[in-house]
Design a protein around this motif. Sequence first.
Motif, PDB file in Angstrom:
ATOM      1  N   ASN A  45       0.707  -1.162  -0.038  1.00 37.80           N
ATOM      2  CA  ASN A  45       0.101  -0.009  -0.079  1.00 37.80           C
ATOM      3  C   ASN A  45       0.840   1.326   0.095  1.00 37.80           C
ATOM      4  O   ASN A  45       0.315   2.272   0.506  1.00 37.80           O
ATOM      5  N   SER A  46       1.995   1.037  -0.714  1.00 34.18           N
ATOM      6  CA  SER A  46       2.816   2.326  -0.596  1.00 34.18           C
ATOM      7  C   SER A  46       2.400   3.457  -2.030  1.00 34.18           C
ATOM      8  O   SER A  46       1.647   2.977  -2.684  1.00 34.18           O
ATOM      9  N   GLU A  47       2.735   4.563  -1.718  1.00 37.65           N
ATOM     10  CA  GLU A  47       2.262   5.343  -2.893  1.00 37.65           C
ATOM     11  C   GLU A  47       2.672   5.148  -4.111  1.00 37.65           C
ATOM     12  O   GLU A  47       1.960   5.184  -5.118  1.00 37.65           O
ATOM     13  N   GLN A  48       3.842   4.498  -4.409  1.00 39.00           N
ATOM     14  CA  GLN A  48       4.130   4.209  -5.880  1.00 39.00           C
ATOM     15  C   GLN A  48       3.633   3.060  -6.246  1.00 39.00           C
ATOM     16  O   GLN A  48       3.311   2.950  -7.566  1.00 39.00           O
ATOM     17  N   TYR A  49       3.174   2.001  -5.415  1.00 39.13           N
ATOM     18  CA  TYR A  49       2.686   0.857  -5.597  1.00 39.13           C
ATOM     19  C   TYR A  49       1.077   1.307  -6.055  1.00 39.13           C
ATOM     20  O   TYR A  49       0.446   0.814  -7.096  1.00 39.13           O
ATOM     21  N   ARG A  50       0.555   2.274  -5.330  1.00 41.20           N
ATOM     22  CA  ARG A  50      -0.882   2.736  -5.708  1.00 41.20           C
ATOM     23  C   ARG A  50      -0.828   3.417  -6.976  1.00 41.20           C
ATOM     24  O   ARG A  50      -1.685   3.272  -7.686  1.00 41.20           O
ATOM     25  N   ALA A  51      -0.120   4.296  -7.334  1.00 36.39           N
ATOM     26  CA  ALA A  51       0.094   4.800  -8.505  1.00 36.39           C
ATOM     27  C   ALA A  51       0.471   4.089  -9.796  1.00 36.39           C
ATOM     28  O   ALA A  51      -0.070   4.086 -10.862  1.00 36.39           O
ATOM     29  N   ASN A  52       0.872   2.643  -9.550  1.00 42.62           N
ATOM     30  CA  ASN A  52       1.136   1.979 -10.511  1.00 42.62           C
ATOM     31  C   ASN A  52       0.336   0.587 -10.474  1.00 42.62           C
ATOM     32  O   ASN A  52       0.440  -0.348 -11.145  1.00 42.62           O
ATOM     33  N   LYS A  53      -0.627   0.798  -9.750  1.00 39.92           N
ATOM     34  CA  LYS A  53      -1.525  -0.675  -9.475  1.00 39.92           C
ATOM     35  C   LYS A  53      -2.228  -1.066 -10.754  1.00 39.92           C
ATOM     36  O   LYS A  53      -1.955  -2.413 -10.947  1.00 39.92           O
ATOM     37  N   GLU A  54      -2.784  -0.390 -11.472  1.00 39.69           N
ATOM     38  CA  GLU A  54      -3.498  -1.064 -12.846  1.00 39.69           C
ATOM     39  C   GLU A  54      -2.432  -1.356 -13.772  1.00 39.69           C
ATOM     40  O   GLU A  54      -2.885  -2.562 -14.252  1.00 39.69           O
ATOM     41  N   ARG A  55      -1.474  -0.748 -13.991  1.00 37.86           N
ATOM     42  CA  ARG A  55      -0.353  -1.215 -14.894  1.00 37.86           C
ATOM     43  C   ARG A  55       0.161  -2.652 -14.163  1.00 37.86           C
ATOM     44  O   ARG A  55       0.318  -3.583 -15.125  1.00 37.86           O
ATOM     45  N   MET A  56       0.343  -2.634 -13.083  1.00 43.03           N
ATOM     46  CA  MET A  56       1.006  -3.978 -12.476  1.00 43.03           C
ATOM     47  C   MET A  56      -0.264  -5.232 -12.521  1.00 43.03           C
ATOM     48  O   MET A  56       0.390  -6.134 -12.938  1.00 43.03           O
ATOM     49  N   TYR A  57      -1.420  -4.868 -12.512  1.00 42.05           N
ATOM     50  CA  TYR A  57      -2.361  -5.995 -12.401  1.00 42.05           C
ATOM     51  C   TYR A  57      -2.392  -6.367 -14.055  1.00 42.05           C
ATOM     52  O   TYR A  57      -2.686  -7.465 -14.277  1.00 42.05           O
ATOM     53  N   SER A  58      -2.318  -5.503 -14.869  1.00 41.00           N
ATOM     54  CA  SER A  58      -2.119  -5.763 -16.364  1.00 41.00           C
ATOM     55  C   SER A  58      -1.049  -6.623 -16.864  1.00 41.00           C
ATOM     56  O   SER A  58      -1.178  -7.635 -17.529  1.00 41.00           O
TER      57      SER A  58
END
Length: 315
Positions: A45-58
Motif C-alpha cells: 500500500n505504498s504511494e508508488q504501488y498505488r500509483a502503478n496498481k493498474e499497470r501491475m495488474y495488467s
Amino acid sequence: MIVVYIVLAVLTVFTIATFTVAYAAYRKAFYAVPNPDPNNYELPNSEQYRANKERMYSLIKELEDIPFEEVTITSHDGLKLYGRYYHRCDGAPVHIEFHGYRSMAIRDFCGGDSFVRSLGHNTLLVDQRAHGKSEGNSITFGIKERRDCLDWVNYINERFGNKTKIFLIGVSMGAATVLMATELDLPENVVGIMADSPFSSPWLVIGSVARKMHIPVKLAFPFVRLGAKVFGGFDLIETSAMGAVKKAKVPILLVHGEADRLVPCYMSREIAEKSASKVTLITFPEVDHALSYIIYPDKYTETAIKFVNDITEDK
C-alpha cells in the motif's frame, strides 16, 4: 531450601517468559501459511504501488495468460516445492526466478520476466517455501531458501542436462536467496545472477525494519534469533548475502531503488564491495522497494539484456 524453591520458581518464570516472547517473535517474523490461491495479487500500500496498481495488474494478467507447465520438486529437507515452467525455445538458457518475503512469484516478476521472454529464454518461476503452493511454515530469510535454490538448479540439470545455461534471478528476499546460494557448490552452468533489491544480511534487514517500528533492536534481536532457532530450525546469523558473495564465481547484476524504504539501497553497495566476482550495480533514483522495472522499464530492460547477452556471448 525455601531459597532454592524461590530461585527455581524465578528461573522457571523467566524461561517461560523468554520462550513466550521468542515464539511471538517467530510468529510475527517467520511463520507463514502458504496461500495457494493463484488470484491473490494484493499489492503493498505504498504511494508508488498505488500509483502503478493498474499497470501491475495488467502485467500480472499478461504473465498469467502465458501457457506454463506446473512442476514440483522435493527440497533437501523434504518439502514439496512448486514452480511454473515457461518453455520458449529448446536449448535456450533457463532463468530461475525467486520472489520476495510474503510475496508471490507472478507478482514480483510480472514486469521483470518480460526481458527473459524478449530474449526467447525459458523461465522457471518458483514459489518459495511457505509461499503459494509450496509447503512449509517457516520463512527463513534465505537461509534454507538458498539450498532450495540449489535443488531447483539440480532439477533443471536433471531435466535438460548440465550444458543448459542457468541464470538465477531474485527480488528482495529472493535476491538475497540467490546471492546466498553463491557460497554453495553451484554447477558450472549457473552462469549469472541478477539480484533486485537484496538485503545484505537477514539480521541487518530485520534490525532496519525494527528501528522504523521503534523497536529496540539490541533488546529484541536475541528473542528473534531464539525464536528462529527453536521454532523455525534455522540460525539468522548462519550466512548472509554479503558474506556469501565472497565466494561468488559468476557475474552478478545488482539492481536497487535509491528511495527503497524497506531494504535500504546501501545494502546493495555493501554486497558489491564484498563480492569476489564481477559486479554491476545499477541504482534507480526515487524508486521504492522492488519497483525499478515498473518505474524505469526501458533502462531496466536494457541493463538486464546487456548483462545476459554479455555472459551468453562470452560462454
